[in-house]
Every structure is written in structure tokens, then in C-alpha cells.
Enzyme design. Structure first.
Site, PDB file in Angstrom:
ATOM      1  N   ASN A  11       0.844  -1.203   0.000  1.00  0.00           N
ATOM      2  CA  ASN A  11       0.000   0.000   0.000  1.00  0.00           C
ATOM      3  C   ASN A  11       0.882   1.257   0.000  1.00  0.00           C
ATOM      4  O   ASN A  11       1.572   1.554   0.969  1.00  0.00           O
ATOM      5  CB  ASN A  11      -0.904  -0.055   1.241  1.00  0.00           C
ATOM      6  CG  ASN A  11      -1.879   1.099   1.300  1.00  0.00           C
ATOM      7  OD1 ASN A  11      -1.503   2.244   1.093  1.00  0.00           O
ATOM      8  ND2 ASN A  11      -3.117   0.791   1.603  1.00  0.00           N
ATOM      9  N   ASP A  71      -1.041  -3.575   9.698  1.00  0.00           N
ATOM     10  CA  ASP A  71      -2.409  -3.974   9.370  1.00  0.00           C
ATOM     11  C   ASP A  71      -3.329  -2.955  10.020  1.00  0.00           C
ATOM     12  O   ASP A  71      -3.179  -2.621  11.191  1.00  0.00           O
ATOM     13  CB  ASP A  71      -2.738  -5.385   9.846  1.00  0.00           C
ATOM     14  CG  ASP A  71      -3.918  -5.924   9.049  1.00  0.00           C
ATOM     15  OD1 ASP A  71      -3.743  -6.217   7.844  1.00  0.00           O
ATOM     16  OD2 ASP A  71      -5.034  -6.027   9.597  1.00  0.00           O
ATOM     17  N   SER A  72      -4.228  -2.427   9.234  1.00  0.00           N
ATOM     18  CA  SER A  72      -5.029  -1.315   9.724  1.00  0.00           C
ATOM     19  C   SER A  72      -6.406  -1.351   9.093  1.00  0.00           C
ATOM     20  O   SER A  72      -6.675  -2.144   8.189  1.00  0.00           O
ATOM     21  CB  SER A  72      -4.316   0.003   9.404  1.00  0.00           C
ATOM     22  OG  SER A  72      -3.830  -0.001   8.072  1.00  0.00           O
TER      23      SER A  72
HETATM   24  P1  ITT Z   1      -0.919  -4.348   2.766  1.00  0.00           P
HETATM   25  O1  ITT Z   1      -1.666  -5.535   3.359  1.00  0.00           O
HETATM   26  O2  ITT Z   1      -0.064  -4.699   1.600  1.00  0.00           O
HETATM   27  O3  ITT Z   1      -0.190  -3.573   3.823  1.00  0.00           O
HETATM   28  P2  ITT Z   1      -3.597  -3.237   2.369  1.00  0.00           P
HETATM   29  O4  ITT Z   1      -4.109  -1.948   1.812  1.00  0.00           O
HETATM   30  O5  ITT Z   1      -4.226  -4.507   1.836  1.00  0.00           O
HETATM   31  O6  ITT Z   1      -2.006  -3.293   2.175  1.00  0.00           O
HETATM   32  P3  ITT Z   1      -4.711  -3.720   5.014  1.00  0.00           P
HETATM   33  O7  ITT Z   1      -5.115  -5.135   4.787  1.00  0.00           O
HETATM   34  O8  ITT Z   1      -4.066  -3.365   6.327  1.00  0.00           O
HETATM   35  O9  ITT Z   1      -3.699  -3.184   3.912  1.00  0.00           O
HETATM   36  O10 ITT Z   1      -6.000  -2.812   4.790  1.00  0.00           O
HETATM   37  C1  ITT Z   1      -6.022  -1.532   5.275  1.00  0.00           C
HETATM   38  C2  ITT Z   1      -7.170  -0.762   4.635  1.00  0.00           C
HETATM   39  O11 ITT Z   1      -7.756   0.075   5.649  1.00  0.00           O
HETATM   40  C3  ITT Z   1      -6.629   0.196   3.563  1.00  0.00           C
HETATM   41  O12 ITT Z   1      -6.679  -0.393   2.291  1.00  0.00           O
HETATM   42  C4  ITT Z   1      -7.569   1.383   3.711  1.00  0.00           C
HETATM   43  O13 ITT Z   1      -8.729   1.163   2.976  1.00  0.00           O
HETATM   44  C5  ITT Z   1      -7.905   1.378   5.199  1.00  0.00           C
HETATM   45  N1  ITT Z   1      -6.963   2.278   5.922  1.00  0.00           N
HETATM   46  C6  ITT Z   1      -5.906   1.932   6.714  1.00  0.00           C
HETATM   47  N2  ITT Z   1      -5.259   3.020   7.151  1.00  0.00           N
HETATM   48  C7  ITT Z   1      -5.901   4.082   6.623  1.00  0.00           C
HETATM   49  C8  ITT Z   1      -5.695   5.472   6.683  1.00  0.00           C
HETATM   50  O14 ITT Z   1      -4.660   5.997   7.348  1.00  0.00           O
HETATM   51  N3  ITT Z   1      -6.551   6.256   6.027  1.00  0.00           N
HETATM   52  C9  ITT Z   1      -7.570   5.743   5.313  1.00  0.00           C
HETATM   53  N4  ITT Z   1      -7.826   4.445   5.190  1.00  0.00           N
HETATM   54  C10 ITT Z   1      -7.005   3.604   5.842  1.00  0.00           C
END
Ligand code: ITT
Length: 201
Positions: A11, A71-72
Site C-alpha cells: 500500500n 495492518d489497519s
Molecule cells: P498491505 O496488506 O499490503 O499492507 P492493504 O491496503 O491490503 O495493504 P490492510 O489489509 O491493512 O492493507 O488494509 C487496510 C485498509 O484500511 C486500507 O486499504 C484502507 O482502505 C484502510 N486504511 C488503513 N489506514 C488508513 C488510513 O490511514 N486512512 C484511510 N484508510 C485507511
């Protein structure tokens, strides 16, 4: 050159925020771009913490370097905590950020403001080559708006209003977001830990 740490995330939004906040530390931060072909294991945990550890462990065991994984996601009270760990794929596998927040707005159609409370949560897992593991967490409270505002950030930022700032996360400058965000809070804890680690040795 400082300690090498691999950011195990695909990401771009996360990469930029993490690099900005860790700037100034004696770290050599590399990304998955430096490890072509390295794939992360499926995120089949049931919490942000578990999924961050799954990604960090997976990348650490394949590369032998220290790995940081994030993870967020967004928890909306009215939806019983959804999209939660499914935030990245709320509108389906491979969904865009916009498709995800459009689905969220649809789910919340007609729901009054006082019932639109939400929080961003972030778990950062740091796995060292010797197998030592640490997790740092942070959260940020907000309210889901009825329409998007602002062009910064990523993910659900345009619909996430932060009452204390009077703006959505996407209306904040990158520096402003990095002074209040869930990710910034988790990274602050990580920074303290790294400082202590290097003081001791
Ligand atoms: P990686 O697993 O490769 O790190 P990902 O985008 O799939 O990338 P996650 O499974 O942790 O990551 O999903 C996190 C989602 O939550 C992310 O795609 C956003 O939609 C949301 N998110 C997390 N942090 C955020 C932020 O600071 N602002 C807005 N949305 C956020």
C-alpha cells in the site's frame, strides 16, 4: 547505513506515511520493490494484530531481514465494527479506495450523525531476524460523513471526519495527518522502542 528494515506492505499510502514519520532515524528502509517476487501470506487472522504479525513473519522468514508490517482499517460502531480487518476489500477483492468508501456511505445511508462514530486502527508488527516480535498499536476516533471531502491521504480518509481538527483526514496535509493518525501513534511507540533498543546495545 543504519539497520535495514523491510516495509512489508504493497500500500503506497502506508509506505509514504511510515517513511515520513521514521525519517531521521538511523534506518535503511527498503520496500517490497527491492524484493521482487516476494509474496505476503494470506491475512487469515481475526485481528489487526494477528494479521500484522502474519505479514511480518512471512516476509522475515523469506528474507532474513527485520520486517515491519502494518495492518489497519476502519471500525464503524453502527456496523458492529465493520469493515474492520476487511477494510481493504470491503466492496470486494481488489476494490478501489473509492469503491470501498462508496459502499460504506451506502451502508450508512439515512443513519444520523450521532450514530456514525468510527475509529481507524493500526497495528504495526516488527519481526527481527532472530525471531523477536513486537506489536505497536494506535487508534484515531472520528465520524463518517455523508459525502467525501478532501484530496489528500488514501483509503477512507475522504469520509472520515476528525472532530478535534474540524476536517476530514483527506483535508489534512500529510504533516497534519502524521501528527494525529492511528498510524502515527503506533509509530511513535515503535520509535521509542527502537531508541531504547539502540541505547542498550
Ligand atoms: P498491505 O496488506 O499490503 O499492507 P492493504 O491496503 O491490503 O495493504 P490492510 O489489509 O491493512 O492493507 O488494509 C487496510 C485498509 O484500511 C486500507 O486499504 C484502507 O482502505 C484502510 N486504511 C488503513 N489506514 C488508513 C488510513 O490511514 N486512512 C484511510 N484508510 C485507511
Amino acid at each position: 547505513m543504519g539497520t535495514k528494515i523491510l516495509l512489508a506492505t504493497a500500500n503506497r499510502g502506508k509506505i509514504k506515511e511510515i517513511k515520513d514519520i521514521l525519517e531521521g532515524l538511523d534506518l535503511d528502509i527498503v520496500t517490497l520493490d527491492d524484493y521482487p517476487g516476494l509474496s505476503l501470506p494470506p491475512e487469515d487472522g481475526s485481528t489487526f494484530r494477528e494479521n500484522a504479525l502474519i505479514k511480518a513473519r512471512g516476509a522475515a522468514s523469506k528474507t532474513g531481514v527485520a520486517v515491519l508490517a502494518d495492518d489497519s482499517g476502519l471500525e464503524v460502531d453502527f456496523l458492529g465494527g465493520l469493515p474492520g480487518i476487511r477494510s481493504a476489500r470491503y466492496a470486494g477483492t481488489g476494490a478501489s479506495d473509492k469503491e470501498n468508501w462508496l459502499k460504506l456511505l451506502k451502508e450508512l445511508e439515512g443513519v444520523p450523525e450521532e450514530k456514525r462514530r468510527a475509529r481507524f486502527r493500526c497495528a504495526l508488527a516488527l519481526v527481527w531476524p532472530d525471531g523477536e516480535e513486537e506489536v505497536f498499536e494506535g487508534s484515531l476516533d472520528g465520524v463518517i460523513l455523508g459525502e467525501p471531502r478532501g484530496g489528500h491521504g488514501f483509503g477512507y480518509d475522504p469520509v472520515f471526519f476528525i472532530p478535534g481538527m474540524g476536517k476530514t483526514a483527506a483535508e489534512l496535509t500529510p504533516n497534519e495527518k502524521n501528527s494525529v493518525s492511528h498510524r502515527a501513534k503506533a509509530l511513535e511507540k515503535l520509535k521509542n522502542r527502537l531508541e531504547n533498543r539502540y541505547k542498550k546495545s
